[in-house]
Motif scaffolding. Structure first.
Motif, PDB file in Angstrom:
ATOM      1  N   LEU A  80       0.857  -1.180   0.000  1.00 44.34           N
ATOM      2  CA  LEU A  80       0.000   0.000   0.000  1.00 44.34           C
ATOM      3  C   LEU A  80       0.898   1.237   0.000  1.00 44.34           C
ATOM      4  CD1 LEU A  80      -2.959   0.980   0.134  1.00 44.34           C
ATOM      5  CD2 LEU A  80      -2.686   1.109   2.623  1.00 44.34           C
ATOM      6  N   HIS A  81       0.638   2.161  -0.949  1.00 42.39           N
ATOM      7  CA  HIS A  81       1.463   3.358  -1.115  1.00 42.39           C
ATOM      8  C   HIS A  81       0.691   4.603  -0.680  1.00 42.39           C
ATOM      9  CE1 HIS A  81       4.469   1.152  -3.551  1.00 42.39           C
ATOM     10  NE2 HIS A  81       3.413   0.468  -3.976  1.00 42.39           N
ATOM     11  N   GLN A  84      -2.881   5.963  -2.044  1.00 41.39           N
ATOM     12  CA  GLN A  84      -3.792   4.864  -2.349  1.00 41.39           C
ATOM     13  C   GLN A  84      -4.706   4.611  -1.156  1.00 41.39           C
ATOM     14  OE1 GLN A  84      -1.075   1.602  -3.203  1.00 41.39           O
ATOM     15  NE2 GLN A  84      -1.271   1.948  -5.397  1.00 41.39           N
TER      16      GLN A  84
END
Length: 316
Positions: free
Chosen positions: A291-292, A295
């Motif tokens: 997960l960035h 996002q």
């Protein structure tokens, strides 16, 4: 003076403990048919759920504890389970979550991690929403954002027993899973991405079978991750559990491509059906669990209850 100091210390400790106790709250959801779910903000966990049996009686269908202190010993039961950060640890089931909103049939809880928790460079912002619909379905919705890149694993610790009696064996209950393959684990209990076909093995539930029919041929009961056949389609059931004695059937729908099944041994009185963000999509592309920042992870699970079992569960 020493006595005064002891009294003040005890008083301050009492205030802290009372404050801690007050922070832990229960939220009761009731749908139009009388079905009830109770959610705790301690670990954003489901502590109680009832469903009708064949003659309309409401009975419990998940395992839980009467005393909240028991959840300190078994933090995963019923809780929202999130593994994240460089340490990939699960810590949020032991936290008291913040209430976002609630009404008679829905409650949303949020937790924002501390800077650096689990070795994460930033913070994780997690929201979980439980909704009990008039269609006798419990919807569990996850939304997660991060300020620093992290690996993420999300699921639940709910343990089901559809008999209505939590000490009764589940080995006579029937299970169907929409999967021809399992995703294998390594010694560290991480999914490897290596798929194994399960036809004609004890893991094969492509046709409804009693859970106990072949459980003695397993190492220690069922504890396997199934790669679903329809990983991108929440309209397709991922699994169905059916108890003929009570008449209850539970259909599981998931946005995730993998469903972990755990009976906690061979002589079981409970079963978990836990969606995992792992495995492969319908194009057989491997799912990433990074997960960035920017996002938002969104996952959803639906547990749908009925006393009119799907046709596939009626097949002989």
């Amino acid at each position: 003076m020493k006595h005064l100091h002891a009294i003040l210390t005890a008083a301050m400790l009492g205030v802290v403990l009372c404050s801690y106790a007050q922070e832990q709250k229960l939220f009761r959801l009731v749908n139009g048919n009388g079905m009830e779910a109770v959610i705790s903000n301690y670990g954003a966990r489901l502590v109680s759920l009832t469903a009708h049996n064949w003659n309309g009686r409401l009975e419990p269908v998940i395992k839980g504890y009467v005393n909240k202190e028991e959840y300190l010993k078994d933090r995963s039961l019923g809780a929202t389970l999130i593994y994240f950060g460089k340490n990939n640890e699960e810590t949020l089931s032991g936290k008291t979550w913040e209430l976002v909103s609630s009404d008679n049939q829905s409650v949303s809880l949020r937790y924002v991690t501390a800077e650096g928790e689990n070795g994460l460079d930033g913070k994780l912002n997690v929201t979980v929403t439980y909704t009990l619909s008039d269609q006798n379905a419990l919807d569990v919705d996850y939304r997660i954002a991060t300020t620093a890149e992290t690996r993420l694993e999300v699921t639940n610790g709910i343990c089901f027993n559809l008999s209505g009696e939590m000490h009764r064996s589940i080995l006579k209950q029937h299970l169907w899973i929409d999967a021809f393959q399992t995703n294998t684990y390594n010694q560290q209990r991480r999914l490897t991405g290596v798929l194994q076909r399960i036809r004609n093995t004890p893991l094969d539930f492509t046709k409804p079978r009693e859970i106990g029919e072949r459980i003695k041929r397993t190492h220690n009961g069922y504890d396997n991750a199934y790669q679903l056949r329809h990983p991108d389609n929440m309209q397709k059931p991922a699994a169905i559990l059916f108890d003929a004695q009570s008449g209850r059937a539970m259909t599981v729908y998931s946005s995730e491509p993998t469903l972990s099944i755990n009976t906690y041994g061979k002589e079981s009185c409970g079963i978990s059906l836990q969606p995992l963000h792992a495995g492969y999509n319908s194009g057989m592309e491997k799912i990433g669990n990074e997960l960035h920042p920017g996002q938002v992870f969104h996952g959803a699970t639906v547990f749908f209850f009925t006393t009119d079992p799907p046709l596939i569960m009626r097949a002989k």
